[in-house]
Design an enzyme around this catalytic site. Structure first.
Site, PDB file in Angstrom:
ATOM      1  N   GLN A  33     -14.521  16.776  -2.605  1.00 51.54           N
ATOM      2  CA  GLN A  33     -13.233  16.691  -3.296  1.00 51.54           C
ATOM      3  C   GLN A  33     -12.307  15.720  -2.577  1.00 51.54           C
ATOM      4  O   GLN A  33     -12.578  15.299  -1.449  1.00 51.54           O
ATOM      5  CB  GLN A  33     -12.591  18.077  -3.371  1.00 51.54           C
ATOM      6  CG  GLN A  33     -12.493  18.768  -2.027  1.00 51.54           C
ATOM      7  CD  GLN A  33     -12.459  20.279  -2.123  1.00 51.54           C
ATOM      8  OE1 GLN A  33     -12.454  20.862  -3.191  1.00 51.54           O
ATOM      9  NE2 GLN A  33     -12.418  20.945  -0.982  1.00 51.54           N
ATOM     10  N   HIS A  64      -0.286  34.175  -2.338  1.00 54.17           N
ATOM     11  CA  HIS A  64      -1.273  34.825  -1.471  1.00 54.17           C
ATOM     12  C   HIS A  64      -1.043  36.329  -1.353  1.00 54.17           C
ATOM     13  O   HIS A  64      -2.009  37.098  -1.255  1.00 54.17           O
ATOM     14  CB  HIS A  64      -1.288  34.150  -0.098  1.00 54.17           C
ATOM     15  CG  HIS A  64      -1.846  32.764  -0.143  1.00 54.17           C
ATOM     16  ND1 HIS A  64      -1.070  31.637   0.000  1.00 54.17           N
ATOM     17  CD2 HIS A  64      -3.116  32.322  -0.360  1.00 54.17           C
ATOM     18  CE1 HIS A  64      -1.835  30.563  -0.109  1.00 54.17           C
ATOM     19  NE2 HIS A  64      -3.073  30.948  -0.326  1.00 54.17           N
ATOM     20  N   GLU A  89      -6.648  27.016   3.382  1.00 55.19           N
ATOM     21  CA  GLU A  89      -5.412  26.942   4.166  1.00 55.19           C
ATOM     22  C   GLU A  89      -5.326  28.044   5.217  1.00 55.19           C
ATOM     23  O   GLU A  89      -4.572  27.941   6.176  1.00 55.19           O
ATOM     24  CB  GLU A  89      -4.173  27.045   3.265  1.00 55.19           C
ATOM     25  CG  GLU A  89      -4.165  26.148   2.053  1.00 55.19           C
ATOM     26  CD  GLU A  89      -4.553  26.898   0.804  1.00 55.19           C
ATOM     27  OE1 GLU A  89      -3.858  26.752  -0.205  1.00 55.19           O
ATOM     28  OE2 GLU A  89      -5.545  27.645   0.853  1.00 55.19           O
ATOM     29  N   ASP A 109     -15.923  28.659   3.062  1.00 55.97           N
ATOM     30  CA  ASP A 109     -15.358  27.494   2.384  1.00 55.97           C
ATOM     31  C   ASP A 109     -16.349  26.349   2.455  1.00 55.97           C
ATOM     32  O   ASP A 109     -16.986  26.143   3.493  1.00 55.97           O
ATOM     33  CB  ASP A 109     -14.024  27.081   3.007  1.00 55.97           C
ATOM     34  CG  ASP A 109     -13.208  26.200   2.078  1.00 55.97           C
ATOM     35  OD1 ASP A 109     -13.596  25.026   1.880  1.00 55.97           O
ATOM     36  OD2 ASP A 109     -12.189  26.661   1.542  1.00 55.97           O
ATOM     37  N   ASP A 141     -21.550  26.443   0.825  1.00 54.70           N
ATOM     38  CA  ASP A 141     -21.269  26.666  -0.587  1.00 54.70           C
ATOM     39  C   ASP A 141     -21.189  28.169  -0.869  1.00 54.70           C
ATOM     40  O   ASP A 141     -22.052  28.944  -0.436  1.00 54.70           O
ATOM     41  CB  ASP A 141     -22.379  26.027  -1.422  1.00 54.70           C
ATOM     42  CG  ASP A 141     -22.242  26.343  -2.890  1.00 54.70           C
ATOM     43  OD1 ASP A 141     -21.280  25.859  -3.504  1.00 54.70           O
ATOM     44  OD2 ASP A 141     -23.086  27.089  -3.413  1.00 54.70           O
ATOM     45  N   GLY A 142     -20.159  28.585  -1.598  1.00 50.97           N
ATOM     46  CA  GLY A 142     -19.953  30.006  -1.860  1.00 50.97           C
ATOM     47  C   GLY A 142     -21.095  30.650  -2.613  1.00 50.97           C
ATOM     48  O   GLY A 142     -21.515  31.769  -2.288  1.00 50.97           O
ATOM     49  N   ASP A 159     -10.389  32.881  -3.752  1.00 52.27           N
ATOM     50  CA  ASP A 159      -9.240  31.973  -3.712  1.00 52.27           C
ATOM     51  C   ASP A 159      -9.777  30.563  -3.933  1.00 52.27           C
ATOM     52  O   ASP A 159      -9.842  29.745  -3.014  1.00 52.27           O
ATOM     53  CB  ASP A 159      -8.518  32.108  -2.373  1.00 52.27           C
ATOM     54  CG  ASP A 159      -7.221  31.322  -2.331  1.00 52.27           C
ATOM     55  OD1 ASP A 159      -6.824  30.769  -3.376  1.00 52.27           O
ATOM     56  OD2 ASP A 159      -6.612  31.243  -1.245  1.00 52.27           O
TER      57      ASP A 159
END
Length: 301
Positions: A33, A64, A89, A109, A141-142, A159
């Site tokens: 990305q 959040h 984040e 993540d 990768d999730g 998230d």
């Protein structure tokens, strides 16, 4: 991006939100990305991914806190193990670690660069959560993680970036993916996902609810106003019913379970967030779509 001074963030194919940028703090196109950290004139520091504002210093706490706390407070027992997918984040992790009962928080993540930028520039978000001894940070990768993990969790928090066509996230909003999550939940566990905007993508919001309800049988939806997102933002919870908690129950459980201050979320804001207006509730009766791998849902822009 228009020059170095404005972000034109498309909400639908027909409208955009223009953000004046004071300065760019960091920017990189990763294998996954386009990541940019900026200082907005109005909202302060902010994270942008693929042209979409992910969070800003101005109101990240609203997003959040509403993502995390209705789920964790509605669990029958205080959570011990929590899995977070996304949330680079570190703010979702920050909120999870406020629970006295949490012994392990696994954060997955896909993009190490987002974590690197967060550690360097976004302390206000993570507040040292990456260094907490209960944190296990996994860069992968999730979907791959979910398929391979042998562990089970009391709660799973998604998230993620929006389900944009050809993105890394859109398959993480499907019935098949939620079925995989159900397999790694402990008994009486629950999940939550950010569910895009009832203002700009109401069909997507309702479809995510429908899909989670199809898999988990119990589901509820909340929303709040996010100034930096230029509209309402939605969340969907599965396997639990935070909408059934009263104001007093929420405030009592906050005192019992949480060690730390909340800036937005309490019993009163909980009640408001789960009180969907009539025009949105009516769409839950009309829209019946389920998101699947063969027919996934996408945001309009």
């Amino acid at each position: 991006m228009f020059g170095w001074h404005w972000l034109l963030e498309w909400q639908t194919p027909y409208e955009f939100h223009g953000h004046l940028i004071e300065k760019v703090l960091a920017e990189e196109k990763t294998p996954y990305q386009h990541v940019t950290l900026v200082e907005f004139t109005r909202f302060g520091k902010g994270l942008i991914i693929d042209g979409k504002v992910q969070s800003t210093l101005y109101d990240e706490h609203i997003y959040h806190e509403l993502l995390v706390h209705p789920l964790l407070l509605s669990l029958t027992k205080p959570p011990k193990s929590v899995l977070i997918l996304g949330g680079g984040e570190g703010a979702t992790l920050r909120e999870v670690l406020k629970y006295k009962s949490v012994e392990k928080a696994v954060m997955v993540d896909i993009d190490e660069k987002v974590i690197e930028f967060a550690k360097k520039y976004l302390y206000e978000w993570h507040q040292g959560a990456f260094e907490d001894k209960r944190t296990n940070l996994v860069i992968t990768d999730g979907l791959k993680f979910i398929k391979e993990t042998k562990e089970k969790y009391d709660a799973i928090i998604l998230d993620l970036t929006d389900p944009i066509k050809n993105s890394t996230s859109y398959m993480l909003y499907t019935k098949e993916f939620y079925e995989k999550l159900r397999e790694i939940l402990n008994e009486r566990g629950g999940i939550v996902t950010q569910a895009t905007s009832p203002s700009f993508s109401l069909e997507v919001y309702v479809t995510i609810y429908n899909t989670i309800k199809e898999v988990f049988k119990e589901a509820s939806a909340s929303y709040t106003y996010m100034a930096s997102f230029d509209g309402l933002w939605g969340f969907v919870y599965g396997g639990v019913r935070p909408d059934l908690l009263s104001e007093d129950e929420v405030d009592s459980k906050i005192n019992e379970r949480i060690d730390g201050q909340l800036r937005f979320y309490d019993g009163y804001s909980h009640k408001i967030s789960f009180s969907l207006p009539k025009n949105i509730k009516s769409e839950f009766q009309k829209i019946t779509k389920i998101s699947t791998e063969k027919d996934p849902i996408y945001v309009p822009a």
